[in-house]
Scaffold this motif. Structure first.
Motif, mmCIF file in Angstrom:
data_model
loop_
_atom_site.group_PDB
_atom_site.id
_atom_site.type_symbol
_atom_site.label_atom_id
_atom_site.label_comp_id
_atom_site.label_asym_id
_atom_site.label_seq_id
_atom_site.Cartn_x
_atom_site.Cartn_y
_atom_site.Cartn_z
ATOM 1 N N ASP A 112 -5.446 -0.598 -6.736
ATOM 2 C CA ASP A 112 -6.807 -0.090 -6.103
ATOM 3 C C ASP A 112 -6.395 1.452 -5.712
ATOM 4 O OD1 ASP A 112 -8.657 -2.290 -5.735
ATOM 5 O OD2 ASP A 112 -7.340 -3.244 -4.334
ATOM 6 N N TYR A 113 -7.351 2.248 -6.220
ATOM 7 C CA TYR A 113 -7.011 3.536 -5.861
ATOM 8 C C TYR A 113 -7.773 4.219 -5.052
ATOM 9 C CZ TYR A 113 -4.407 2.999 -10.445
ATOM 10 O OH TYR A 113 -3.695 2.772 -11.398
ATOM 11 N N ARG A 114 -7.440 4.961 -4.165
ATOM 12 C CA ARG A 114 -8.509 5.951 -3.037
ATOM 13 C C ARG A 114 -7.920 7.104 -2.898
ATOM 14 N NH1 ARG A 114 -10.355 1.818 -4.317
ATOM 15 N NH2 ARG A 114 -10.803 -0.222 -2.742
ATOM 16 N N ALA A 115 -8.730 8.074 -2.816
ATOM 17 C CA ALA A 115 -8.351 9.595 -2.475
ATOM 18 C C ALA A 115 -9.492 10.185 -1.759
ATOM 19 C CB ALA A 115 -7.941 10.211 -3.708
ATOM 20 N N THR A 116 -8.937 11.098 -1.026
ATOM 21 C CA THR A 116 -9.872 12.161 -0.201
ATOM 22 C C THR A 116 -9.492 13.476 -0.486
ATOM 23 O OG1 THR A 116 -9.102 11.766 2.019
ATOM 24 C CG2 THR A 116 -11.041 10.436 1.341
ATOM 25 N N THR A 117 -10.324 14.620 -0.261
ATOM 26 C CA THR A 117 -9.956 15.862 -0.248
ATOM 27 C C THR A 117 -10.440 16.813 0.721
ATOM 28 O OG1 THR A 117 -9.648 17.902 -1.777
ATOM 29 C CG2 THR A 117 -11.896 16.730 -1.870
ATOM 30 N N LEU B 171 -4.983 16.690 -1.097
ATOM 31 C CA LEU B 171 -5.076 15.129 -1.520
ATOM 32 C C LEU B 171 -4.675 14.069 -0.968
ATOM 33 C CD1 LEU B 171 -7.552 14.157 -3.919
ATOM 34 C CD2 LEU B 171 -5.166 13.768 -4.988
ATOM 35 N N LYS B 172 -5.211 13.308 -0.041
ATOM 36 C CA LYS B 172 -4.807 12.095 0.682
ATOM 37 C C LYS B 172 -5.168 10.889 -0.307
ATOM 38 C CE LYS B 172 -5.062 13.564 5.328
ATOM 39 N NZ LYS B 172 -5.546 13.206 6.751
ATOM 40 N N THR B 173 -3.837 10.571 -0.731
ATOM 41 C CA THR B 173 -3.938 9.393 -1.902
ATOM 42 C C THR B 173 -3.252 8.112 -1.351
ATOM 43 O OG1 THR B 173 -3.554 11.301 -3.461
ATOM 44 C CG2 THR B 173 -3.354 9.015 -4.255
ATOM 45 N N ALA B 174 -4.092 6.920 -1.517
ATOM 46 C CA ALA B 174 -3.309 5.532 -1.455
ATOM 47 C C ALA B 174 -3.939 4.724 -2.602
ATOM 48 C CB ALA B 174 -4.123 4.934 -0.055
ATOM 49 N N VAL B 175 -2.615 3.986 -2.939
ATOM 50 C CA VAL B 175 -2.600 2.952 -4.221
ATOM 51 C C VAL B 175 -2.192 1.764 -3.754
ATOM 52 C CG1 VAL B 175 -2.041 2.542 -6.509
ATOM 53 C CG2 VAL B 175 -2.381 5.026 -5.694
ATOM 54 N N THR B 176 -2.955 0.785 -3.713
ATOM 55 C CA THR B 176 -2.471 -0.559 -3.059
ATOM 56 C C THR B 176 -2.276 -1.474 -4.249
ATOM 57 O OG1 THR B 176 -3.794 -0.337 -1.173
ATOM 58 C CG2 THR B 176 -2.909 -2.684 -1.674
ATOM 59 N N TYR B 177 -1.083 -2.062 -4.555
ATOM 60 C CA TYR B 177 -0.898 -3.047 -5.603
ATOM 61 C C TYR B 177 -0.993 -4.762 -4.847
ATOM 62 C CZ TYR B 177 1.570 0.173 -8.613
ATOM 63 O OH TYR B 177 1.924 1.290 -9.398
ATOM 64 N N THR B 178 -1.795 -5.307 -5.410
ATOM 65 C CA THR B 178 -2.018 -6.761 -4.857
ATOM 66 C C THR B 178 -1.955 -7.809 -5.824
ATOM 67 O OG1 THR B 178 -3.755 -5.714 -3.235
ATOM 68 C CG2 THR B 178 -3.503 -7.834 -3.223
ATOM 69 N N ARG C 154 0.850 -1.335 0.166
ATOM 70 C CA ARG C 154 -0.050 -0.146 -0.028
ATOM 71 C C ARG C 154 0.893 1.186 0.061
ATOM 72 N NH1 ARG C 154 -5.074 2.089 2.107
ATOM 73 N NH2 ARG C 154 -4.686 3.835 3.385
ATOM 74 N N LEU C 155 0.920 2.009 -1.004
ATOM 75 C CA LEU C 155 1.298 3.311 -1.189
ATOM 76 C C LEU C 155 0.759 4.449 -0.802
ATOM 77 C CD1 LEU C 155 3.297 2.456 -4.428
ATOM 78 C CD2 LEU C 155 4.224 2.186 -2.607
ATOM 79 N N GLU C 156 1.190 5.437 -0.003
ATOM 80 C CA GLU C 156 0.204 6.667 0.296
ATOM 81 C C GLU C 156 1.292 7.992 -0.055
ATOM 82 O OE1 GLU C 156 -2.165 6.126 4.104
ATOM 83 O OE2 GLU C 156 -0.338 4.420 4.149
ATOM 84 N N TYR C 157 0.682 8.866 -0.388
ATOM 85 C CA TYR C 157 0.961 10.262 -0.625
ATOM 86 C C TYR C 157 0.174 11.170 -0.343
ATOM 87 C CZ TYR C 157 2.970 14.304 -2.784
ATOM 88 O OH TYR C 157 3.457 15.528 -3.187
ATOM 89 N N THR C 158 0.430 12.220 0.514
ATOM 90 C CA THR C 158 -0.541 13.226 0.692
ATOM 91 C C THR C 158 -0.220 14.482 -0.243
ATOM 92 O OG1 THR C 158 -1.343 12.715 2.799
ATOM 93 C CG2 THR C 158 -1.516 15.126 2.294
ATOM 94 N N GLY D 292 -15.761 14.803 1.856
ATOM 95 C CA GLY D 292 -16.636 13.748 2.266
ATOM 96 C C GLY D 292 -17.089 12.431 1.454
ATOM 97 N N GLN D 293 -16.367 12.906 0.311
ATOM 98 C CA GLN D 293 -16.547 11.615 -0.725
ATOM 99 C C GLN D 293 -15.039 10.949 -0.760
ATOM 100 O OE1 GLN D 293 -17.491 14.050 -4.559
ATOM 101 N NE2 GLN D 293 -19.543 13.350 -4.316
ATOM 102 N N THR D 294 -15.156 9.628 -1.362
ATOM 103 C CA THR D 294 -13.663 9.019 -1.554
ATOM 104 C C THR D 294 -13.719 8.558 -3.016
ATOM 105 O OG1 THR D 294 -14.147 8.283 0.584
ATOM 106 C CG2 THR D 294 -12.617 6.815 -0.696
ATOM 107 N N TYR D 295 -12.803 9.055 -3.557
ATOM 108 C CA TYR D 295 -12.434 8.575 -4.944
ATOM 109 C C TYR D 295 -12.009 7.126 -4.797
ATOM 110 C CZ TYR D 295 -9.511 8.054 -9.233
ATOM 111 O OH TYR D 295 -9.114 7.474 -10.346
ATOM 112 N N ARG D 296 -12.647 6.090 -5.376
ATOM 113 C CA ARG D 296 -12.227 4.685 -5.475
ATOM 114 C C ARG D 296 -12.229 4.267 -6.864
ATOM 115 N NH1 ARG D 296 -13.273 1.463 -1.031
ATOM 116 N NH2 ARG D 296 -13.459 2.981 1.008
ATOM 117 N N THR D 297 -11.403 3.462 -7.191
ATOM 118 C CA THR D 297 -11.268 2.848 -8.438
ATOM 119 C C THR D 297 -10.389 1.572 -8.715
ATOM 120 O OG1 THR D 297 -11.011 3.101 -11.020
ATOM 121 C CG2 THR D 297 -9.622 4.517 -9.459
#
Ligand code: BGC
Length: 385
Positions: free
Chosen positions: A199-204, A183-190, A167-171, A371-376
């Motif tokens: 899996d990509y996630r982000a919140t703002t 933008l708090k971002t997390a990308v997980t390679y599995t 899991r990789l994180e970058y703010t 309040g939303q979560t970017y998920r893809t």
């Protein structure tokens, strides 16, 4: 259309796992093997920050991911006889990535905050106009000159019975490359069996735009082995977004039928690439966004390499995919195994929202609000036949 929100995407990820397991019987065999994860020092940034390389291995697939740019540095996959080859383009050393990947090809990198182009680097959100730094013929490409591909991400190992991941994180701070919001971002390679899931996630904390992707270049005959024009590509797309001479979408969703953009049936990449079609002249080959048919998590692309038998299938929940035939590789770069990369020596298939969406109200929205979560999610599944 709002970006996908938490509950629906959670269902989507469960469906994804079921779909991939169902689509690839070989994956279930991996239940008896034990995937492993190891870590080594890949290099040190000029400011002293250490860059780690994580190696995820299962019985068939081995993938190496570095914390600089979240880059997929190597991906070994078996051919029809079980012989593995590295099927992604890249560099052997950190210094090469730092010096040559941006400006440059973005080999293997995570792209943010906005994959592909934004016209004149300008967009208006909630009445405020933002100007991003320009880095591509008067437009902004792949987030800007210091995009997510240039950041060192924080890594955490993820393990379960049948899968290993990182899991990789970058703010990204408010105002980074002039984008609004932290933008708090997390990308997980599995890695699970023969599939690598992203899996990509982000919140703002302020309304913003976001469009994340991975920019790997594949050559299923092996990195550095020559051109990819004989690879057979199928895209699950009846339409594409035509571009102008600077590769900015015109806003149309044009049918592929009757044009060299039609990959609805498996077709060699090179079969029509020099046909004189105006769109192909603009990009010196394929460099376009295809509008994926259907919605939800589904097959987007399938590529087969006839000599090795290797096959890559890409699944995603995204509305589009950028198919880029490595047109701007010009022989100046030497890759992981020391061999020269020329035009057409690799192709990218980047799952994404459409380029320049903030400037086209008819394209699916890339706006993310507090309040939303970017998920893809995207899955690369490897097999051989
Ligand atoms: C773009 C190309 C660009 C390449 C490398 C692709 O996603 O569409 O135009 O040359 O990335 O930056």
């Amino acid at each position: 259309m709002p970006l996908r929100l938490t509950k629906t995407r959670l269902l989507g990820v469960a469906a994804l796992a079921a779909l991939v397991a169902g689509a690839l019987p070989a994956v279930t065999a991996a239940a008896t093997s034990s995937p492993t994860i190891t870590k080594d020092l890949f290099g040190t940034m000029p400011d002293g920050t250490k860059v780690w390389r994580y190696t995820l291995s299962d019985s068939a697939i081995r993938v190496k991911i570095i914390t600089y740019g979240g880059i997929v540095q190597q991906l070994d996959a078996p051919d029809r006889h079980g012989h593995r080859a590295n099927v992604v383009l890249g560099f052997p050393k950190l210094d090469d990535y730092v010096a040559k990947n941006n400006p440059g090809p973005y080999f293997g990198a995570l792209i943010g905050r906005y994959g592909n182009r934004i016209a004149k680097g300008t967009f208006t959100l909630d009445g405020t106009t933002y100007h991003l730094p320009l880095n591509n013929n008067g437009n902004t490409l792949h987030g800007g000159p210091k995009g997510f591909d240039t950041k060192v991400w924080t890594a955490t190992e993820v393990k379960s019975k049948n899968a290993v991941g990182v899991r990789l994180e970058y703010t990204s701070p408010d105002g980074d490359m002039n984008y609004p919001g932290t933008l708090k971002t997390a990308v997980t390679y599995t890695l699970s069996g023969k599939s690598l899931r992203l899996d990509y996630r982000a919140t703002t904390d302020k309304a913003t735009i976001v469009n994340l992707t991975n920019h790997s270049y594949f050559n299923l005959a092996g990195e550095g082995s020559g051109g990819i024009y004989d690879h057979r590509l199928r895209l699950n797309a009846s339409r594409y977004t035509p571009v102008d001479s600077t590769l900015i979408p015109t806003g149309q969703l044009a049918p592929v039928a009757g044009t060299p953009m039609d990959f609805t049936k498996a077709t060699p990449i090179g079969a029509r690439i020099r046909d004189g079609f105006q769109q192909l002249a603009y990009g010196q080959g394929y460099d376009h966004n295809w509008v994926l048919n259907g919605s939800g998590f589904r097959l987007a692309a399938e590529v087969g390499e006839p000599t090795s038998g290797r096959v890559l299938k890409i699944y995603t929940d995204q509305p589009g995919i950028q198919f880029y035939s490595g047109n701007f590789l010009d022989g100046t770069l030497y890759g992981t195994s020391g061999r020269q990369y020329r035009q057409g020596d690799g192709f990218a298939l980047e799952t994404q929202h459409f380029p320049d969406s903030p400037n086209h109200s008819n394209f699916p929205s890339t706006v993310l609000r507090p309040g939303q979560t970017y998920r893809t999610s995207t899955v690369w599944s490897f097999s051989a036949r």
